[in-house]
Design a protein around this motif. Structure first.
Motif, PDB file in Angstrom:
ATOM      1  N   ALA A  81       0.862  -1.180   0.000  1.00  0.00           N
ATOM      2  CA  ALA A  81       0.000   0.000   0.000  1.00  0.00           C
ATOM      3  C   ALA A  81       0.902   1.236   0.000  1.00  0.00           C
ATOM      4  CB  ALA A  81      -0.908   0.002   1.222  1.00  0.00           C
ATOM      5  N   GLY A  82       0.966   1.911  -1.130  1.00  0.00           N
ATOM      6  CA  GLY A  82       1.826   3.085  -1.254  1.00  0.00           C
ATOM      7  C   GLY A  82       1.293   4.281  -0.482  1.00  0.00           C
ATOM      8  N   ARG A  83       2.225   5.159  -0.083  1.00  0.00           N
ATOM      9  CA  ARG A  83       1.832   6.338   0.694  1.00  0.00           C
ATOM     10  C   ARG A  83       2.203   7.639  -0.015  1.00  0.00           C
ATOM     11  NH1 ARG A  83       0.527   4.664   6.134  1.00  0.00           N
ATOM     12  NH2 ARG A  83       0.223   6.897   6.511  1.00  0.00           N
ATOM     13  N   GLY A  84       2.518   7.574  -1.302  1.00  0.00           N
ATOM     14  CA  GLY A  84       2.741   8.786  -2.086  1.00  0.00           C
ATOM     15  C   GLY A  84       3.922   9.628  -1.648  1.00  0.00           C
ATOM     16  N   GLY A  85       4.909   8.996  -1.045  1.00  0.00           N
ATOM     17  CA  GLY A  85       6.099   9.733  -0.616  1.00  0.00           C
ATOM     18  C   GLY A  85       6.161   9.981   0.882  1.00  0.00           C
ATOM     19  N   GLU A  86       5.110   9.602   1.598  1.00  0.00           N
ATOM     20  CA  GLU A  86       5.092   9.760   3.059  1.00  0.00           C
ATOM     21  C   GLU A  86       5.754   8.548   3.714  1.00  0.00           C
ATOM     22  OE1 GLU A  86       1.903   9.592   6.784  1.00  0.00           O
ATOM     23  OE2 GLU A  86       1.233   9.312   4.722  1.00  0.00           O
ATOM     24  N   ILE A  87       6.574   8.788   4.738  1.00  0.00           N
ATOM     25  CA  ILE A  87       7.153   7.716   5.556  1.00  0.00           C
ATOM     26  C   ILE A  87       6.360   7.683   6.859  1.00  0.00           C
ATOM     27  CG2 ILE A  87       9.242   6.756   6.580  1.00  0.00           C
ATOM     28  CD1 ILE A  87       9.434   7.173   3.532  1.00  0.00           C
ATOM     29  N   PRO A  88       5.520   6.667   7.100  1.00  0.00           N
ATOM     30  CA  PRO A  88       4.578   6.717   8.217  1.00  0.00           C
ATOM     31  C   PRO A  88       5.210   6.811   9.606  1.00  0.00           C
ATOM     32  CG  PRO A  88       3.934   5.037   6.629  1.00  0.00           C
ATOM     33  CD  PRO A  88       5.291   5.492   6.228  1.00  0.00           C
ATOM     34  N   VAL A  89       6.281   6.048   9.862  1.00  0.00           N
ATOM     35  CA  VAL A  89       6.839   5.967  11.214  1.00  0.00           C
ATOM     36  C   VAL A  89       8.009   6.938  11.363  1.00  0.00           C
ATOM     37  CG1 VAL A  89       8.081   4.447  12.816  1.00  0.00           C
ATOM     38  CG2 VAL A  89       6.061   3.601  11.605  1.00  0.00           C
ATOM     39  N   ARG A  90       7.975   7.718  12.433  1.00  0.00           N
ATOM     40  CA  ARG A  90       8.997   8.765  12.635  1.00  0.00           C
ATOM     41  C   ARG A  90      10.333   8.207  13.075  1.00  0.00           C
ATOM     42  NH1 ARG A  90      10.577  11.999  17.148  1.00  0.00           N
ATOM     43  NH2 ARG A  90      11.566  13.940  16.444  1.00  0.00           N
ATOM     44  N   GLU A  91      10.323   7.156  13.910  1.00  0.00           N
ATOM     45  CA  GLU A  91      11.595   6.604  14.417  1.00  0.00           C
ATOM     46  C   GLU A  91      11.548   5.085  14.301  1.00  0.00           C
ATOM     47  OE1 GLU A  91      14.700   6.827  18.218  1.00  0.00           O
ATOM     48  OE2 GLU A  91      12.803   7.934  18.294  1.00  0.00           O
ATOM     49  N   ALA A  92      12.628   4.502  13.766  1.00  0.00           N
ATOM     50  CA  ALA A  92      12.669   3.052  13.579  1.00  0.00           C
ATOM     51  C   ALA A  92      14.114   2.582  13.564  1.00  0.00           C
ATOM     52  CB  ALA A  92      11.982   2.657  12.274  1.00  0.00           C
ATOM     53  N   THR A  93      14.289   1.296  13.880  1.00  0.00           N
ATOM     54  CA  THR A  93      15.585   0.635  13.768  1.00  0.00           C
ATOM     55  C   THR A  93      15.517  -0.304  12.580  1.00  0.00           C
ATOM     56  OG1 THR A  93      16.015   0.790  16.139  1.00  0.00           O
ATOM     57  CG2 THR A  93      17.216  -0.912  14.911  1.00  0.00           C
ATOM     58  N   ILE A  94      16.491  -0.193  11.688  1.00  0.00           N
ATOM     59  CA  ILE A  94      16.480  -0.945  10.432  1.00  0.00           C
ATOM     60  C   ILE A  94      17.777  -1.735  10.308  1.00  0.00           C
ATOM     61  CG2 ILE A  94      16.426  -0.768   7.916  1.00  0.00           C
ATOM     62  CD1 ILE A  94      14.830   1.858   8.307  1.00  0.00           C
ATOM     63  N   ASP A  95      17.650  -3.064  10.231  1.00  0.00           N
ATOM     64  CA  ASP A  95      18.795  -3.950  10.028  1.00  0.00           C
ATOM     65  C   ASP A  95      18.817  -4.363   8.566  1.00  0.00           C
ATOM     66  OD1 ASP A  95      20.706  -5.964   9.902  1.00  0.00           O
ATOM     67  OD2 ASP A  95      20.123  -6.883  11.799  1.00  0.00           O
ATOM     68  N   VAL A  96      19.857  -3.946   7.841  1.00  0.00           N
ATOM     69  CA  VAL A  96      19.918  -4.224   6.396  1.00  0.00           C
ATOM     70  C   VAL A  96      20.724  -5.475   6.090  1.00  0.00           C
ATOM     71  CG1 VAL A  96      19.614  -1.797   5.801  1.00  0.00           C
ATOM     72  CG2 VAL A  96      21.939  -2.715   6.060  1.00  0.00           C
ATOM     73  N   GLY A  97      21.180  -6.209   7.118  1.00  0.00           N
ATOM     74  CA  GLY A  97      21.958  -7.421   6.871  1.00  0.00           C
ATOM     75  C   GLY A  97      23.172  -7.105   6.015  1.00  0.00           C
ATOM     76  N   ASN A  98      23.323  -7.859   4.911  1.00  0.00           N
ATOM     77  CA  ASN A  98      24.369  -7.550   3.931  1.00  0.00           C
ATOM     78  C   ASN A  98      23.733  -7.275   2.573  1.00  0.00           C
ATOM     79  OD1 ASN A  98      26.944  -7.086   2.990  1.00  0.00           O
ATOM     80  ND2 ASN A  98      27.434  -9.245   2.676  1.00  0.00           N
ATOM     81  N   ALA A  99      22.535  -6.682   2.612  1.00  0.00           N
ATOM     82  CA  ALA A  99      21.791  -6.373   1.387  1.00  0.00           C
ATOM     83  C   ALA A  99      22.129  -4.964   0.927  1.00  0.00           C
ATOM     84  CB  ALA A  99      20.288  -6.513   1.634  1.00  0.00           C
ATOM     85  N   GLY A 100      22.949  -4.849  -0.096  1.00  0.00           N
ATOM     86  CA  GLY A 100      23.362  -3.538  -0.582  1.00  0.00           C
ATOM     87  C   GLY A 100      22.207  -2.707  -1.083  1.00  0.00           C
ATOM     88  N   THR A 101      21.275  -3.339  -1.819  1.00  0.00           N
ATOM     89  CA  THR A 101      20.134  -2.584  -2.331  1.00  0.00           C
ATOM     90  C   THR A 101      19.298  -2.020  -1.179  1.00  0.00           C
ATOM     91  OG1 THR A 101      18.928  -4.674  -2.549  1.00  0.00           O
ATOM     92  CG2 THR A 101      19.931  -3.762  -4.545  1.00  0.00           C
ATOM     93  N   ALA A 102      18.999  -2.839  -0.181  1.00  0.00           N
ATOM     94  CA  ALA A 102      18.215  -2.359   0.956  1.00  0.00           C
ATOM     95  C   ALA A 102      18.963  -1.242   1.682  1.00  0.00           C
ATOM     96  CB  ALA A 102      17.917  -3.515   1.913  1.00  0.00           C
ATOM     97  N   ALA A 103      20.256  -1.412   1.887  1.00  0.00           N
ATOM     98  CA  ALA A 103      21.046  -0.431   2.626  1.00  0.00           C
ATOM     99  C   ALA A 103      21.002   0.941   1.959  1.00  0.00           C
ATOM    100  CB  ALA A 103      22.497  -0.910   2.739  1.00  0.00           C
ATOM    101  N   ARG A 104      21.280   0.977   0.666  1.00  0.00           N
ATOM    102  CA  ARG A 104      21.371   2.259  -0.029  1.00  0.00           C
ATOM    103  C   ARG A 104      19.984   2.852  -0.308  1.00  0.00           C
ATOM    104  NH1 ARG A 104      25.687  -1.008  -2.191  1.00  0.00           N
ATOM    105  NH2 ARG A 104      27.580  -0.401  -1.071  1.00  0.00           N
ATOM    106  N   PHE A 105      19.057   2.006  -0.793  1.00  0.00           N
ATOM    107  CA  PHE A 105      17.751   2.524  -1.189  1.00  0.00           C
ATOM    108  C   PHE A 105      16.975   3.063   0.021  1.00  0.00           C
ATOM    109  CE2 PHE A 105      17.515  -0.752  -4.925  1.00  0.00           C
ATOM    110  CZ  PHE A 105      18.622  -0.165  -5.503  1.00  0.00           C
TER     111      PHE A 105
END
Length: 417
Positions: A81-105
């Motif tokens: 469900a897209g939000r048109g450029g809005e990021i819903p959550v103000r604070e979050a912890t994100i573990d990107v593992g070793n996924a380069g695409t996830a890390a950069r994007f």
């Protein structure tokens, strides 16, 4: 998910391969589509999506940021469900593992929020991978990063727009990240490149996908993984025979530049192609080629080089030293263990075939491409009696992009696929 032992002996093929395979969805396209669907207005369903470690990391991160993401692994669909450029959550912890695409994007993506606080971390290997140039570019837009490497905390201020410069010489993903976020900036955001980038076809992929998602997209089909297809081109060289590769798009309109690997091997007559089928070619000559535009596939050629006649020289690969591992050094090390004469420079490998050493355990460095490329080499019936002569450490690392790879290889060997 398949279960593999810590070290997997590879069972050679005792006859030329015959069969068909269906490629998993492209990781590069799946993770871009997840970001673009989240940025879009309305709901998008991805069809033929890849379910692997890297895409699961992206899905988990989007959910942590407040997006509704529904997955169906049996149907290979992901609905966002897209939000048109809005990021819903103000604070979050994100573990990107070793996924380069996830890390950069994700790093550029969260900067659309004007008041966000996001804590990023990843695997030990990710802490050595390039992100600093992207953080510098985002700081020019008002963001604040606590470090130039993982882990870091990113305080975001929205993307006001204007001109942003970035050095993407270490990874094209740094530039792709900005290209995807740019249309949602507060005012037009122009991205300018400092110097050259690598893997330019991935930039073209990003630009084309941004255009595809510019209007609402209810359903989006993911191409089969062209990089994964390289292992089956390698397989017909190792064993003879032919494989039908379903899901591979070799047309001019294909999104993935890695289809160039098939075209290269066909041009050198190492394989013959007819539609979706790759067959053993008429030549065994070594190859000299620049792999800068399709560098993820260089390991497929390097691993098979010991079976060719004469030296193989692969150039344009310096940037792969900063991927999942130092791929240039790692490949040189493993080929040397196999008895090959290898000349390593910063940007190239030259491989001179020598008799292969029996009984080698291949170190994979937690890198799926080492596991798969050398796994195919092990399919060559070196002893002539069908007995294993090569083993792959940590075969489960293939879960990054192709979880069922070794099961599929075994099905082709036994003729059950």
């Amino acid at each position: 998910m398949p279960s593999y032992p810590p070290t997997l002996p590879i069972q050679p093929f005792t006859r030329p391969v015959r069969g068909s395979v269906t490629l998993p969805g492209s990781k590069s396209i799946t993770n871009r589509a997840l970001i673009l669907a989240a940025l879009a207005k309305g709901t998008t369903t991805l069809h033929g999506a890849l379910f692997s470690r890297d895409t699961r990391i992206m899905v988990t991160a989007l959910r942590a940021l407040g997006f509704i993401v529904v997955t169906n692994e049996n149907a290979l669909t992901i609905t966002i469900a897209g939000r048109g450029g809005e990021i819903p959550v103000r604070e979050a912890t994100i573990d990107v593992g070793n996924a380069g695409t996830a890390a950069r994007f994700l790093t550029a993506f969260v900067c659309l929020r004007p008041d966000g606080i996001y804590h990023f971390d990843g695997d030990e290997a990710m802490r050595r991978r390039p992100i600093g140039a992207l953080l510098e570019a985002l700081e020019s837009q008002g963001a604040q990063a606590s470090s130039r490497n993982f882990p870091f905390t990113l305080r975001t201020a929205g993307l006001p727009g204007g001109v942003v410069s970035i050095d993407a010489s270490e990874s094209s993903q740094l530039l792709s990240a900005l290209i995807m976020a740019a249309p949602k900036a507060k005012s037009p955001l122009a991205v300018t490149l400092v110097g050259e980038t690598v893997s330019r076809p991935f930039i073209h992929m990003t630009e084309r996908m941004v255009e595809q998602f510019r209007a609402p997209v209810a359903d989006y089909a993911i191409e089969g993984d062209a990089t994964a297809a390289s292992y089956f081109a390698e397989l017909v060289i190792a064993t003879g025979g032919s494989v039908e590769v379903n899901g591979l798009n070799l047309e001019a309109n294909a999104l993935q530049g890695d289809a160039a690997f098939f075209r290269l091997l066909a041009a050198k007559n190492l394989i013959a192609t007819s539609g979706k089928t790759a067959s053993h070619g008429s030549s065994r000559e070594g190859v000299t080629a620049d792999f800068n535009d399709f560098s993820d596939t260089f390991l497929s050629l390097a691993a098979i080089a010991p079976l060719l006649d004469g030296p193989t020289k692969i150039s344009g690969i310096a940037h792969t030293r900063k991927q999942e591992t130092d791929r240039v050094a790692g490949m040189a090390r493993e080929l040397t263990k196999l008895g090959q004469h290898v000349i390593e420079t910063e940007d190239a490998l030259e491989i001179h075939p020598r008799p292969l050493t029996i009984g080698v355990e291949i170190e994979t460095y937690h890198d799926h491409r080492f596991a798969m490329s050398f796994g195919v080499l092990g399919c060559h019936n070196l002893r002539g009696d069908g007995q294993p002569w090569l083993s792959i450490k940590d075969p489960a690392c293939c879960s990054k992009t192709f979880p069922a790879f070794f099961d599929l290889l075994e099905a082709l060997r036994t003729g059950s696929h």
